[in-house]
Enzyme design. Structure first.
Site, mmCIF file in Angstrom:
data_model
loop_
_atom_site.group_PDB
_atom_site.id
_atom_site.type_symbol
_atom_site.label_atom_id
_atom_site.label_comp_id
_atom_site.label_asym_id
_atom_site.label_seq_id
_atom_site.Cartn_x
_atom_site.Cartn_y
_atom_site.Cartn_z
ATOM 1 N N SER A 39 8.257 5.926 -30.300
ATOM 2 C CA SER A 39 8.122 6.001 -28.847
ATOM 3 C C SER A 39 9.449 6.526 -28.295
ATOM 4 C CB SER A 39 7.819 4.595 -28.308
ATOM 5 O OG SER A 39 7.815 4.625 -26.899
ATOM 6 N N SER A 41 10.634 9.526 -28.763
ATOM 7 C CA SER A 41 11.240 10.565 -29.606
ATOM 8 C C SER A 41 11.008 11.964 -29.035
ATOM 9 C CB SER A 41 10.710 10.480 -31.046
ATOM 10 O OG SER A 41 9.307 10.620 -31.068
ATOM 11 N N GLY A 42 10.083 12.060 -28.090
ATOM 12 C CA GLY A 42 9.842 13.358 -27.443
ATOM 13 C C GLY A 42 8.526 14.013 -27.824
ATOM 14 N N ARG A 70 -5.532 6.245 -24.743
ATOM 15 C CA ARG A 70 -5.693 4.789 -24.601
ATOM 16 C C ARG A 70 -6.148 4.410 -23.185
ATOM 17 N NH1 ARG A 70 -3.711 1.167 -28.354
ATOM 18 N NH2 ARG A 70 -2.861 2.086 -30.252
ATOM 19 N N ARG A 84 -4.430 0.031 -34.621
ATOM 20 C CA ARG A 84 -3.707 1.312 -34.751
ATOM 21 C C ARG A 84 -4.420 2.178 -35.783
ATOM 22 N NH1 ARG A 84 2.259 1.046 -32.835
ATOM 23 N NH2 ARG A 84 2.700 -1.150 -32.575
ATOM 24 N N SER A 111 1.444 7.160 -34.510
ATOM 25 C CA SER A 111 0.795 7.179 -35.836
ATOM 26 C C SER A 111 1.772 6.692 -36.902
ATOM 27 C CB SER A 111 0.234 8.556 -36.177
ATOM 28 O OG SER A 111 1.105 9.602 -35.822
HETATM 29 N N1 PPS Z 1 3.596 -2.365 -29.263
HETATM 30 C C1 PPS Z 1 3.706 -1.059 -29.009
HETATM 31 N N2 PPS Z 1 4.182 -0.225 -29.966
HETATM 32 C C2 PPS Z 1 4.293 1.078 -29.705
HETATM 33 N N3 PPS Z 1 3.952 1.676 -28.524
HETATM 34 C C3 PPS Z 1 3.463 0.884 -27.552
HETATM 35 C C4 PPS Z 1 3.331 -0.516 -27.759
HETATM 36 N N4 PPS Z 1 2.827 -1.051 -26.605
HETATM 37 C C5 PPS Z 1 2.659 -0.038 -25.748
HETATM 38 N N5 PPS Z 1 3.030 1.134 -26.296
HETATM 39 C C6 PPS Z 1 2.884 2.430 -25.631
HETATM 40 O O1 PPS Z 1 1.792 3.065 -26.299
HETATM 41 C C7 PPS Z 1 2.139 4.386 -26.703
HETATM 42 C C8 PPS Z 1 1.767 4.636 -28.157
HETATM 43 O O2 PPS Z 1 0.399 4.810 -28.317
HETATM 44 P P1 PPS Z 1 -0.154 5.455 -29.636
HETATM 45 O O3 PPS Z 1 -1.631 5.494 -29.510
HETATM 46 O O4 PPS Z 1 0.539 6.751 -29.871
HETATM 47 O O5 PPS Z 1 0.302 4.413 -30.756
HETATM 48 S S1 PPS Z 1 -0.197 4.279 -32.268
HETATM 49 O O6 PPS Z 1 -0.243 5.652 -32.831
HETATM 50 O O7 PPS Z 1 -1.507 3.645 -32.272
HETATM 51 O O8 PPS Z 1 0.803 3.439 -32.944
HETATM 52 C C9 PPS Z 1 3.630 4.502 -26.570
HETATM 53 O O9 PPS Z 1 3.801 5.796 -25.965
HETATM 54 P P2 PPS Z 1 4.883 6.844 -26.461
HETATM 55 O O10 PPS Z 1 6.174 6.327 -25.885
HETATM 56 O O11 PPS Z 1 4.436 8.117 -25.814
HETATM 57 O O12 PPS Z 1 4.909 6.942 -27.954
HETATM 58 C C10 PPS Z 1 4.069 3.352 -25.678
HETATM 59 O O13 PPS Z 1 4.234 3.834 -24.367
HETATM 60 N N1 ADP Z 2 14.327 17.507 -26.293
HETATM 61 C C1 ADP Z 2 14.630 16.591 -25.407
HETATM 62 N N2 ADP Z 2 15.895 16.485 -24.943
HETATM 63 C C2 ADP Z 2 16.221 15.531 -24.053
HETATM 64 N N3 ADP Z 2 15.348 14.633 -23.543
HETATM 65 C C3 ADP Z 2 14.091 14.687 -23.958
HETATM 66 C C4 ADP Z 2 13.663 15.654 -24.911
HETATM 67 N N4 ADP Z 2 12.357 15.471 -25.161
HETATM 68 C C5 ADP Z 2 11.981 14.436 -24.401
HETATM 69 N N5 ADP Z 2 13.007 13.966 -23.665
HETATM 70 C C6 ADP Z 2 12.969 12.831 -22.754
HETATM 71 O O1 ADP Z 2 12.791 11.665 -23.543
HETATM 72 C C7 ADP Z 2 11.875 10.776 -22.939
HETATM 73 C C8 ADP Z 2 10.718 10.474 -23.891
HETATM 74 O O2 ADP Z 2 9.987 11.673 -24.108
HETATM 75 P P1 ADP Z 2 8.433 11.627 -24.417
HETATM 76 O O3 ADP Z 2 7.984 13.044 -24.614
HETATM 77 O O4 ADP Z 2 7.708 10.815 -23.402
HETATM 78 O O5 ADP Z 2 8.436 10.867 -25.829
HETATM 79 P P2 ADP Z 2 7.248 10.164 -26.616
HETATM 80 O O6 ADP Z 2 5.978 10.875 -26.229
HETATM 81 O O7 ADP Z 2 7.588 10.347 -28.058
HETATM 82 O O8 ADP Z 2 7.266 8.738 -26.196
HETATM 83 C C9 ADP Z 2 11.442 11.438 -21.621
HETATM 84 O O9 ADP Z 2 12.234 10.916 -20.571
HETATM 85 C C10 ADP Z 2 11.748 12.897 -21.843
HETATM 86 O O10 ADP Z 2 12.055 13.557 -20.641
#
Ligand code: PPS
Ligand code: ADP
Length: 207
Positions: A39, A41-42, A70, A84, A111
């Site tokens: 989460s 990571s971009g 979701r 998951r 994932s």
């Molecule tokens: N416990 C927990 N662990 C990880 N992430 C959490 C959790 N609870 C809520 N979130 C939010 O849900 C987003 C991840 O959903 P995903 O469907 O990609 O997760 S997974 O692949 O089933 O692990 C993830 O979004 P991203 O930040 O975009 O990755 C989080 O915003």
């Molecule tokens: N290449 C990048 N350089 C700097 N900041 C970034 C970059 N990619 C994403 N961000 C910032 O990092 C945060 C998380 O990005 P996001 O795309 O939502 O990640 P994820 O989907 O893996 O949770 C956001 O605030 C986004 O603007």
């Protein structure tokens, strides 16, 4: 006709218009770009940037984002290990359909489990699953904390948060690894272009 599935009375129906015919119309090859990583990571940012780059080149893509799915298809699923697994299975199946439709399907989900990503890979014809690892350090993701979830996880207000108290298994053999260079994260546009270059080299951007 062949019987498939768990039931005995389920049959596969073939359609004369298939993937190659659709790909010819679209002048591209259907595939799945699967973006995995912690989460923050971009993943979503790169997914959208990639979709924009492809659109500018006249190529049709569609983003399947874990967070967004979701809200609908997967709204019944939690973040337990079992849910998951089901989350990834469903998205893998949907991604397979999009690729079969001839689209460049961009799936961006944490994932976290290797086995589930490999399951999705196996759903597709050889080389049509392109695994992209957002290899960003936990410290960077946590410092970004765009949604404030890491803070809640550290405070114990969210249990089972990936990277904090839940497992993330990095890919062993991904097609593309995106990482920092000398401690600096490349721009989303630069990372998207890296993926586009791969797609171009492998012939996905022509029929
Ligand atoms: N416990 C927990 N662990 C990880 N992430 C959490 C959790 N609870 C809520 N979130 C939010 O849900 C987003 C991840 O959903 P995903 O469907 O990609 O997760 S997974 O692949 O089933 O692990 C993830 O979004 P991203 O930040 O975009 O990755 C989080 O915003
Ligand atoms: N290449 C990048 N350089 C700097 N900041 C970034 C970059 N990619 C994403 N961000 C910032 O990092 C945060 C998380 O990005 P996001 O795309 O939502 O990640 P994820 O989907 O893996 O949770 C956001 O605030 C986004 O603007």
């Amino acid at each position: 006709m062949s019987a498939v599935g768990n039931g005995n009375n389920i049959f596969w129906h073939n359609c004369p218009v298939g993937k190659p015919e659709r790909e010819k119309l679209l002048d591209q090859k259907g595939c799945v770009v699967w973006i995995t990583g912690l989460s923050g990571s971009g993943k979503s940012t790169v997914a959208c940037s990639l979709s924009k780059e492809l659109h500018a080149r006249g190529k049709i893509s569609y983003v399947l984002d874990g967070d967004n799915l979701r809200h609908g298809l997967n709204k019944d699923l939690s973040f337990s290990a079992e849910d998951r697994v089901e989350n990834i299975r469903r998205v893998g199946e949907v991604a397979r359909l999009f690729a079969d439709a001839g689209l460049i399907c961009i799936a961006s989900l944490i994932s976290p489990y290797r086995r589930d990503r490999d399951f999705c890979r196996e759903l597709l014809p050889e080389a049509n699953f392109i695994e992209v690892f957002m290899n960003m350090p936990l410290e960077l993701c946590e410092a970004r904390d765009a949604k404030g979830l890491y803070k809640l996880a550290r405070e114990g207000k969210i249990k089972g948060f990936t990277g904090i108290d839940d497992l993330y298994e990095p890919p062993l053999n991904c097609e593309i690894e995106l990482r920092q260079n000398d401690g600096v994260c490349p721009t989303p546009c630069a990372m998207a272009k890296q993926i586009v270059a791969y797609l171009e080299e492998k012939g996905f951007l022509e029929a």
